[in-house]
Design an enzyme around this catalytic site. Structure first.
Site, PDB file in Angstrom:
ATOM      1  N   PRO A  31       7.700   6.598  -8.883  1.00  0.00           N
ATOM      2  CA  PRO A  31       9.049   6.339  -8.531  1.00  0.00           C
ATOM      3  C   PRO A  31       9.538   7.328  -7.312  1.00  0.00           C
ATOM      4  CG  PRO A  31       9.008   6.849 -10.608  1.00  0.00           C
ATOM      5  CD  PRO A  31       7.582   6.883 -10.523  1.00  0.00           C
ATOM      6  N   ASP A  32      10.270   7.101  -6.353  1.00  0.00           N
ATOM      7  CA  ASP A  32      10.800   8.032  -5.563  1.00  0.00           C
ATOM      8  C   ASP A  32      12.121   8.672  -6.005  1.00  0.00           C
ATOM      9  OD1 ASP A  32      12.793   5.978  -5.003  1.00  0.00           O
ATOM     10  OD2 ASP A  32      12.117   5.707  -2.959  1.00  0.00           O
ATOM     11  N   PHE A  33      13.063   9.334  -5.284  1.00  0.00           N
ATOM     12  CA  PHE A  33      14.140   9.779  -5.975  1.00  0.00           C
ATOM     13  C   PHE A  33      15.316   9.190  -5.606  1.00  0.00           C
ATOM     14  CE2 PHE A  33      11.120  13.210  -5.294  1.00  0.00           C
ATOM     15  CZ  PHE A  33      11.078  13.887  -6.443  1.00  0.00           C
ATOM     16  N   ARG A  34      15.577   8.489  -4.174  1.00  0.00           N
ATOM     17  CA  ARG A  34      16.856   7.925  -3.641  1.00  0.00           C
ATOM     18  C   ARG A  34      16.661   6.601  -3.629  1.00  0.00           C
ATOM     19  NH1 ARG A  34      15.990  12.997  -2.152  1.00  0.00           N
ATOM     20  NH2 ARG A  34      17.383  14.503  -2.826  1.00  0.00           N
ATOM     21  N   ASN A 103       6.020  15.859  -1.124  1.00  0.00           N
ATOM     22  CA  ASN A 103       5.312  15.428  -2.340  1.00  0.00           C
ATOM     23  C   ASN A 103       4.847  16.571  -3.127  1.00  0.00           C
ATOM     24  OD1 ASN A 103       6.620  13.226  -1.527  1.00  0.00           O
ATOM     25  ND2 ASN A 103       4.942  12.273  -0.859  1.00  0.00           N
ATOM     26  N   ASP A 105       2.429  15.347  -5.538  1.00  0.00           N
ATOM     27  CA  ASP A 105       1.377  14.648  -6.199  1.00  0.00           C
ATOM     28  C   ASP A 105       0.115  14.803  -5.939  1.00  0.00           C
ATOM     29  OD1 ASP A 105       1.111  13.045  -3.743  1.00  0.00           O
ATOM     30  OD2 ASP A 105       2.677  11.843  -4.438  1.00  0.00           O
ATOM     31  N   HIS A 120       7.194  21.675  -0.736  1.00  0.00           N
ATOM     32  CA  HIS A 120       7.741  21.963  -1.853  1.00  0.00           C
ATOM     33  C   HIS A 120       6.877  22.301  -3.159  1.00  0.00           C
ATOM     34  CE1 HIS A 120      11.338  19.021  -0.570  1.00  0.00           C
ATOM     35  NE2 HIS A 120      11.471  20.287   0.030  1.00  0.00           N
ATOM     36  N   GLY A 215      15.376   1.459   4.241  1.00  0.00           N
ATOM     37  CA  GLY A 215      16.443   2.249   3.784  1.00  0.00           C
ATOM     38  C   GLY A 215      17.444   2.917   5.083  1.00  0.00           C
TER      39      GLY A 215
HETATM   40  P1  OAD Z   1      13.643  10.007  -1.493  1.00  0.00           P
HETATM   41  O1  OAD Z   1      13.533   9.490  -2.559  1.00  0.00           O
HETATM   42  O2  OAD Z   1      15.125  10.830  -0.970  1.00  0.00           O
HETATM   43  O3  OAD Z   1      13.281   9.097  -0.095  1.00  0.00           O
HETATM   44  C1  OAD Z   1      12.308   8.219  -0.382  1.00  0.00           C
HETATM   45  C2  OAD Z   1      12.424   7.099   0.838  1.00  0.00           C
HETATM   46  O4  OAD Z   1      11.354   6.415   0.656  1.00  0.00           O
HETATM   47  C3  OAD Z   1      13.766   6.232   0.588  1.00  0.00           C
HETATM   48  O5  OAD Z   1      14.450   6.132   1.609  1.00  0.00           O
HETATM   49  C4  OAD Z   1      12.999   4.809   0.066  1.00  0.00           C
HETATM   50  O6  OAD Z   1      13.780   3.705   0.441  1.00  0.00           O
HETATM   51  C5  OAD Z   1      11.840   4.974   0.901  1.00  0.00           C
HETATM   52  N1  OAD Z   1      10.813   4.269   0.324  1.00  0.00           N
HETATM   53  C6  OAD Z   1      10.177   4.080  -0.885  1.00  0.00           C
HETATM   54  N2  OAD Z   1       9.136   3.194  -1.083  1.00  0.00           N
HETATM   55  C7  OAD Z   1       8.923   2.888  -0.076  1.00  0.00           C
HETATM   56  C8  OAD Z   1       7.871   1.897   0.487  1.00  0.00           C
HETATM   57  N3  OAD Z   1       7.014   1.255  -0.176  1.00  0.00           N
HETATM   58  N4  OAD Z   1       7.944   1.354   1.859  1.00  0.00           N
HETATM   59  C9  OAD Z   1       9.020   1.852   2.559  1.00  0.00           C
HETATM   60  N5  OAD Z   1       9.857   2.750   2.330  1.00  0.00           N
HETATM   61  C10 OAD Z   1       9.925   3.250   0.930  1.00  0.00           C
HETATM   62  O7  OAD Z   1      12.309  11.119  -1.220  1.00  0.00           O
HETATM   63  P2  OAD Z   1      12.253  12.309  -0.425  1.00  0.00           P
HETATM   64  O8  OAD Z   1      12.908  12.202   0.961  1.00  0.00           O
HETATM   65  O9  OAD Z   1      10.823  12.797  -0.315  1.00  0.00           O
HETATM   66  O10 OAD Z   1      12.635  17.686  -3.848  1.00  0.00           O
HETATM   67  O11 OAD Z   1      13.111  13.447  -1.146  1.00  0.00           O
HETATM   68  C11 OAD Z   1      12.998  14.518  -0.858  1.00  0.00           C
HETATM   69  C12 OAD Z   1      13.303  15.769  -1.949  1.00  0.00           C
HETATM   70  O12 OAD Z   1      14.286  15.515  -2.648  1.00  0.00           O
HETATM   71  C13 OAD Z   1      12.078  15.707  -2.835  1.00  0.00           C
HETATM   72  O13 OAD Z   1      10.973  16.459  -2.430  1.00  0.00           O
HETATM   73  C14 OAD Z   1      12.532  16.276  -4.121  1.00  0.00           C
HETATM   74  C15 OAD Z   1      13.786  15.508  -4.134  1.00  0.00           C
HETATM   75  O14 OAD Z   1      14.695  16.077  -4.933  1.00  0.00           O
HETATM   76  C16 OAD Z   1      13.066  18.432  -4.910  1.00  0.00           C
HETATM   77  O15 OAD Z   1      13.183  18.324  -6.004  1.00  0.00           O
HETATM   78  C17 OAD Z   1      13.319  19.683  -4.471  1.00  0.00           C
END
Ligand code: OAD
Ligand code: ZN
Length: 240
Positions: A31-34, A103, A105, A120, A215
């Site tokens: 899963p992503d974060f936001r 990432n 991963d 990171h 998004g």
């Molecule tokens: P986010 O979770 O903030 O953003 C991920 C984005 O990817 C979101 O806008 C989703 O809508 C989009 N998304 C997810 N799956 C998708 C798909 N299959 N196709 C198209 N879009 C998709 O993740 P990051 O920007 O990587 O840092 O977050 C940045 C940092 O915040 C991370 O490295 C981590 C976190 O807190 C730390 O913990 C220091």
């Protein structure tokens, strides 16, 4: 259409650079974060960003480890996505100068990419916060699975993986800015672009900037008038 336009940009480009975020790995099962199913929505804790906050970690490392254990288990199951392979292929063809990833991963490397800058950090090394002793992946993995919070066998200090937490400096920033400045085509893939300094890097590109991400970008640091193409689509579907 957008994919044809993007394919044309790739054909013309000589020096492609990628900034990837958690969204590029959601199709792999992390899963992503936001995003809609992101960790910050599902974690069930107040102010979930504190899970990765360094001051909070010093006070209570067990909150981070509760989630990190699950992440490490998931890491053993997952495989790179089509898009990880797509960018590794661009590097192999000599068109890509570097991958900047937020990432941890390692899926870009597992897809075969070499020039990967984990801004990171990563999970491959851990160290004791008290005596500095280093632990390799196998050692830290074992301790993480066995203890609520893994501790150093020499001094009893808390072990922390070499991941960048909020409040800690990112890695390779100068190199990443250099890559962005050198690039003629810059991709932002799977990042909400709200975490700095990573979010400030794309604007350093003097050429074409492309975002592939679902998004909205109303809160990003990247001036959207600098962006040449936005594909609000599934990442793998788009690159396929
Ligand atoms: P986010 O979770 O903030 O953003 C991920 C984005 O990817 C979101 O806008 C989703 O809508 C989009 N998304 C997810 N799956 C998708 C798909 N299959 N196709 C198209 N879009 C998709 O993740 P990051 O920007 O990587 O840092 O977050 C940045 C940092 O915040 C991370 O490295 C981590 C976190 O807190 C730390 O913990 C220091
Ligand atoms: Zn120690």
């Amino acid at each position: 259409d957008l994919t044809a336009k993007c394919a044309d940009m790739i054909k013309k480009a000589q020096k492609i650079c990628l900034l990837s975020g958690a969204g590029i790995s959601t199709n792999a099962g992390i899963p992503d974060f936001r995003g809609p199913k992101g960790l910050y929505r599902t974690a069930g804790v107040d102010n979930p960003e504190r899970i990765f906050d360094i001051s909070y970690f010093y006070r209570d490392p067990s909150l981070f480890y509760k989630f990190h254990k699950e992440f490490l288990k998931a890491l053993q199951q997952i495989k790179p996505t089509f898009s990880h392979y797509f960018f590794a292929k661009l590097e192999e063809k000599g068109k890509l100068i570097g991958i900047i990833t937020q990432n941890i991963d390692s899926l870009h490397q597992r897809a075969g990419a070499k020039k990967v800058y984990e801004i990171h950090g990563g999970v491959w090394e851990s160290y004791c916060l008290k005596c500095g002793k280093k632990f390799n992946y196998e050692e830290s993995f074992k301790k993480t699975m066995e203890e609520e919070t893994p501790h150093c066998d020499s001094c009893g200090g808390v072990i922390k993986p070499d991941i960048v937490f909020f409040g800690e400096p990112v890695k390779y920033l100068d190199k990443c800015i250099e890559l962005a400045r050198e690039s003629d085509l810059f991709f932002v893939v799977g990042s909400s672009l709200v975490v700095t300094p990573a979010a400030l890097i794309p604007a350093e590109c003097k050429g074409t900037i492309v975002i592939v991400n679902k998004g909205d970008f109303s809160t990003t640091y990247l001036p959207m008038d600098r962006v040449d193409l936005v594909a609000d689509e599934d990442i793998d579907a788009f690159f396929k």
